[in-house]
Design a protein around this motif. Structure first.
Motif, PDB file in Angstrom:
ATOM      1  N   LEU A   1      22.943   1.724 -48.681  1.00  0.00           N
ATOM      2  CA  LEU A   1      22.275   2.874 -48.070  1.00  0.00           C
ATOM      3  C   LEU A   1      22.965   3.320 -46.788  1.00  0.00           C
ATOM      4  CD1 LEU A   1      18.513   2.012 -48.660  1.00  0.00           C
ATOM      5  CD2 LEU A   1      19.881   3.769 -49.798  1.00  0.00           C
ATOM      6  N   LEU A   2      23.467   2.387 -46.017  1.00  0.00           N
ATOM      7  CA  LEU A   2      24.183   2.729 -44.782  1.00  0.00           C
ATOM      8  C   LEU A   2      25.492   3.451 -45.073  1.00  0.00           C
ATOM      9  CD1 LEU A   2      23.624  -0.459 -42.613  1.00  0.00           C
ATOM     10  CD2 LEU A   2      22.655   1.822 -42.241  1.00  0.00           C
ATOM     11  N   SER A   3      26.072   3.213 -46.235  1.00  0.00           N
ATOM     12  CA  SER A   3      27.329   3.873 -46.573  1.00  0.00           C
ATOM     13  C   SER A   3      27.117   5.306 -47.045  1.00  0.00           C
ATOM     14  CB  SER A   3      28.088   3.065 -47.629  1.00  0.00           C
ATOM     15  OG  SER A   3      27.399   3.088 -48.861  1.00  0.00           O
ATOM     16  N   PHE A   4      25.866   5.712 -47.239  1.00  0.00           N
ATOM     17  CA  PHE A   4      25.530   7.071 -47.636  1.00  0.00           C
ATOM     18  C   PHE A   4      24.554   7.662 -46.621  1.00  0.00           C
ATOM     19  CE2 PHE A   4      26.570   5.033 -51.696  1.00  0.00           C
ATOM     20  CZ  PHE A   4      27.535   5.912 -52.168  1.00  0.00           C
ATOM     21  N   PRO A   5      25.056   8.122 -45.476  1.00  0.00           N
ATOM     22  CA  PRO A   5      24.154   8.616 -44.435  1.00  0.00           C
ATOM     23  C   PRO A   5      23.298   9.793 -44.883  1.00  0.00           C
ATOM     24  CG  PRO A   5      26.447   9.040 -43.870  1.00  0.00           C
ATOM     25  CD  PRO A   5      26.445   8.195 -45.108  1.00  0.00           C
ATOM     26  N   VAL A   6      23.775  10.569 -45.846  1.00  0.00           N
ATOM     27  CA  VAL A   6      22.985  11.701 -46.338  1.00  0.00           C
ATOM     28  C   VAL A   6      21.656  11.217 -46.907  1.00  0.00           C
ATOM     29  CG1 VAL A   6      22.901  13.337 -48.275  1.00  0.00           C
ATOM     30  CG2 VAL A   6      24.852  13.319 -46.749  1.00  0.00           C
ATOM     31  N   LEU A   7      21.658  10.047 -47.535  1.00  0.00           N
ATOM     32  CA  LEU A   7      20.444   9.538 -48.151  1.00  0.00           C
ATOM     33  C   LEU A   7      19.414   9.100 -47.118  1.00  0.00           C
ATOM     34  CD1 LEU A   7      21.978   7.373 -51.004  1.00  0.00           C
ATOM     35  CD2 LEU A   7      21.034   9.667 -51.176  1.00  0.00           C
ATOM     36  N   SER A   8      19.863   8.837 -45.903  1.00  0.00           N
ATOM     37  CA  SER A   8      18.948   8.315 -44.906  1.00  0.00           C
ATOM     38  C   SER A   8      18.254   9.422 -44.107  1.00  0.00           C
ATOM     39  CB  SER A   8      19.694   7.367 -43.961  1.00  0.00           C
ATOM     40  OG  SER A   8      20.684   8.076 -43.254  1.00  0.00           O
ATOM     41  N   ARG A   9      18.670  10.667 -44.279  1.00  0.00           N
ATOM     42  CA  ARG A   9      18.075  11.762 -43.528  1.00  0.00           C
ATOM     43  C   ARG A   9      17.346  12.702 -44.483  1.00  0.00           C
ATOM     44  NH1 ARG A   9      21.358  16.412 -41.283  1.00  0.00           N
ATOM     45  NH2 ARG A   9      19.655  17.872 -41.349  1.00  0.00           N
ATOM     46  N   ALA A  10      16.114  12.991 -44.175  1.00  0.00           N
ATOM     47  CA  ALA A  10      15.332  13.906 -45.009  1.00  0.00           C
ATOM     48  C   ALA A  10      15.879  15.321 -44.851  1.00  0.00           C
ATOM     49  CB  ALA A  10      13.870  13.860 -44.595  1.00  0.00           C
ATOM     50  N   ALA A  11      15.689  16.119 -45.880  1.00  0.00           N
ATOM     51  CA  ALA A  11      16.118  17.512 -45.831  1.00  0.00           C
ATOM     52  C   ALA A  11      15.272  18.274 -44.814  1.00  0.00           C
ATOM     53  CB  ALA A  11      15.993  18.138 -47.210  1.00  0.00           C
ATOM     54  N   ASP A  12      15.899  19.242 -44.155  1.00  0.00           N
ATOM     55  CA  ASP A  12      15.260  20.056 -43.132  1.00  0.00           C
ATOM     56  C   ASP A  12      15.030  21.457 -43.700  1.00  0.00           C
ATOM     57  OD1 ASP A  12      14.675  21.714 -40.958  1.00  0.00           O
ATOM     58  OD2 ASP A  12      15.990  20.618 -39.600  1.00  0.00           O
ATOM     59  N   ILE A  13      13.785  21.755 -44.063  1.00  0.00           N
ATOM     60  CA  ILE A  13      13.452  23.040 -44.688  1.00  0.00           C
ATOM     61  C   ILE A  13      13.751  24.204 -43.743  1.00  0.00           C
ATOM     62  CG2 ILE A  13      11.528  24.435 -45.572  1.00  0.00           C
ATOM     63  CD1 ILE A  13      10.348  21.772 -46.637  1.00  0.00           C
ATOM     64  N   ASN A  14      13.489  24.038 -42.455  1.00  0.00           N
ATOM     65  CA  ASN A  14      13.748  25.123 -41.503  1.00  0.00           C
ATOM     66  C   ASN A  14      15.238  25.430 -41.388  1.00  0.00           C
ATOM     67  OD1 ASN A  14      10.999  25.516 -40.841  1.00  0.00           O
ATOM     68  ND2 ASN A  14      11.087  23.794 -39.433  1.00  0.00           N
ATOM     69  N   LYS A  15      16.058  24.389 -41.347  1.00  0.00           N
ATOM     70  CA  LYS A  15      17.503  24.601 -41.318  1.00  0.00           C
ATOM     71  C   LYS A  15      17.956  25.225 -42.642  1.00  0.00           C
ATOM     72  CE  LYS A  15      21.930  22.467 -40.410  1.00  0.00           C
ATOM     73  NZ  LYS A  15      22.707  21.233 -40.391  1.00  0.00           N
ATOM     74  N   GLY A  16      17.356  24.767 -43.741  1.00  0.00           N
ATOM     75  CA  GLY A  16      17.673  25.345 -45.044  1.00  0.00           C
ATOM     76  C   GLY A  16      17.367  26.832 -45.094  1.00  0.00           C
ATOM     77  N   ALA A  17      16.259  27.240 -44.481  1.00  0.00           N
ATOM     78  CA  ALA A  17      15.886  28.668 -44.431  1.00  0.00           C
ATOM     79  C   ALA A  17      16.919  29.462 -43.645  1.00  0.00           C
ATOM     80  CB  ALA A  17      14.496  28.828 -43.816  1.00  0.00           C
ATOM     81  N   GLU A  18      17.389  28.916 -42.530  1.00  0.00           N
ATOM     82  CA  GLU A  18      18.410  29.596 -41.724  1.00  0.00           C
ATOM     83  C   GLU A  18      19.705  29.763 -42.510  1.00  0.00           C
ATOM     84  OE1 GLU A  18      19.012  27.434 -38.079  1.00  0.00           O
ATOM     85  OE2 GLU A  18      16.871  27.542 -37.558  1.00  0.00           O
ATOM     86  N   ILE A  19      20.126  28.701 -43.191  1.00  0.00           N
ATOM     87  CA  ILE A  19      21.362  28.744 -43.980  1.00  0.00           C
ATOM     88  C   ILE A  19      21.207  29.719 -45.138  1.00  0.00           C
ATOM     89  CG2 ILE A  19      22.915  27.390 -45.453  1.00  0.00           C
ATOM     90  CD1 ILE A  19      22.124  24.949 -43.622  1.00  0.00           C
ATOM     91  N   TYR A  20      20.044  29.689 -45.799  1.00  0.00           N
ATOM     92  CA  TYR A  20      19.771  30.600 -46.908  1.00  0.00           C
ATOM     93  C   TYR A  20      19.868  32.048 -46.437  1.00  0.00           C
ATOM     94  CZ  TYR A  20      17.328  32.854 -50.791  1.00  0.00           C
ATOM     95  OH  TYR A  20      17.001  33.668 -51.852  1.00  0.00           O
ATOM     96  N   THR A  21      19.267  32.339 -45.299  1.00  0.00           N
ATOM     97  CA  THR A  21      19.305  33.700 -44.757  1.00  0.00           C
ATOM     98  C   THR A  21      20.736  34.128 -44.455  1.00  0.00           C
ATOM     99  OG1 THR A  21      17.080  33.475 -43.839  1.00  0.00           O
ATOM    100  CG2 THR A  21      18.474  35.190 -42.883  1.00  0.00           C
ATOM    101  N   MET A  22      21.534  33.210 -43.945  1.00  0.00           N
ATOM    102  CA  MET A  22      22.908  33.519 -43.568  1.00  0.00           C
ATOM    103  C   MET A  22      23.825  33.698 -44.780  1.00  0.00           C
ATOM    104  SD  MET A  22      25.478  31.314 -41.079  1.00  0.00           S
ATOM    105  CE  MET A  22      24.049  30.769 -40.182  1.00  0.00           C
ATOM    106  N   HIS A  23      23.669  32.842 -45.797  1.00  0.00           N
ATOM    107  CA  HIS A  23      24.651  32.806 -46.893  1.00  0.00           C
ATOM    108  C   HIS A  23      24.139  33.284 -48.252  1.00  0.00           C
ATOM    109  CE1 HIS A  23      27.731  30.674 -44.602  1.00  0.00           C
ATOM    110  NE2 HIS A  23      26.775  29.900 -44.123  1.00  0.00           N
ATOM    111  N   CYS A  24      22.825  33.283 -48.472  1.00  0.00           N
ATOM    112  CA  CYS A  24      22.319  33.433 -49.835  1.00  0.00           C
ATOM    113  C   CYS A  24      21.452  34.676 -50.067  1.00  0.00           C
ATOM    114  CB  CYS A  24      21.495  32.200 -50.224  1.00  0.00           C
ATOM    115  SG  CYS A  24      22.285  30.616 -49.836  1.00  0.00           S
ATOM    116  N   VAL A  25      20.786  35.148 -49.026  1.00  0.00           N
ATOM    117  CA  VAL A  25      19.759  36.173 -49.193  1.00  0.00           C
ATOM    118  C   VAL A  25      20.304  37.482 -49.772  1.00  0.00           C
ATOM    119  CG1 VAL A  25      19.805  37.227 -46.873  1.00  0.00           C
ATOM    120  CG2 VAL A  25      17.641  37.018 -48.110  1.00  0.00           C
TER     121      VAL A  25
END
Length: 104
Positions: free
Chosen positions: A16-40
């Motif tokens: 688990l330590l070798s995969f830091p992505v797995l140790s952090r929960a997804a951030d919906i607010n950051k996802g919304a910002e990225i979506y607005t910037m790149h996907c909308v």
């Protein structure tokens, strides 16, 4: 045995330590910002899709796959959708996926 359980626990912890992505929960607010910037512009503010062939995220279209499959799809691109590998990190992509799942 206790020794085997300890070895298994240590191995799992190191894995688990070798995969830091797995140790952090997804951030919906950051996802919304990225979506607005790149996907909308193609997928629309509501996720219903603006371009022909874009999935309707408001109806969960294309979101039932495991995260790893969705990350690969977004990172690789498909048809009119550009590849985001090198633009978005894997964590950024997981944040966007978490946000997409709130649109329904």
């Amino acid at each position: 045995s206790k020794t085997q359980n300890l070895k298994s626990s240590i191995f799992l912890s190191l894995l688990l330590l070798s995969f830091p992505v797995l140790s952090r929960a997804a951030d919906i607010n950051k996802g919304a910002e990225i979506y607005t910037m790149h996907c909308v512009s193609c997928h629309g503010a509501s996720g219903a899709g603006v371009m022909i062939g874009a999935p309707n995220f408001a109806q969960n279209e294309g979101l039932m796959s495991p995260d790893s499959v969705l990350v690969n799809s977004i990172q690789s691109g498909k048809a009119a959708m550009p590849a985001y590998r090198g633009v978005l990190t894997v964590q950024d992509t997981l944040d966007v996926i978490a946000y997409l799942r709130t649109l329904n």
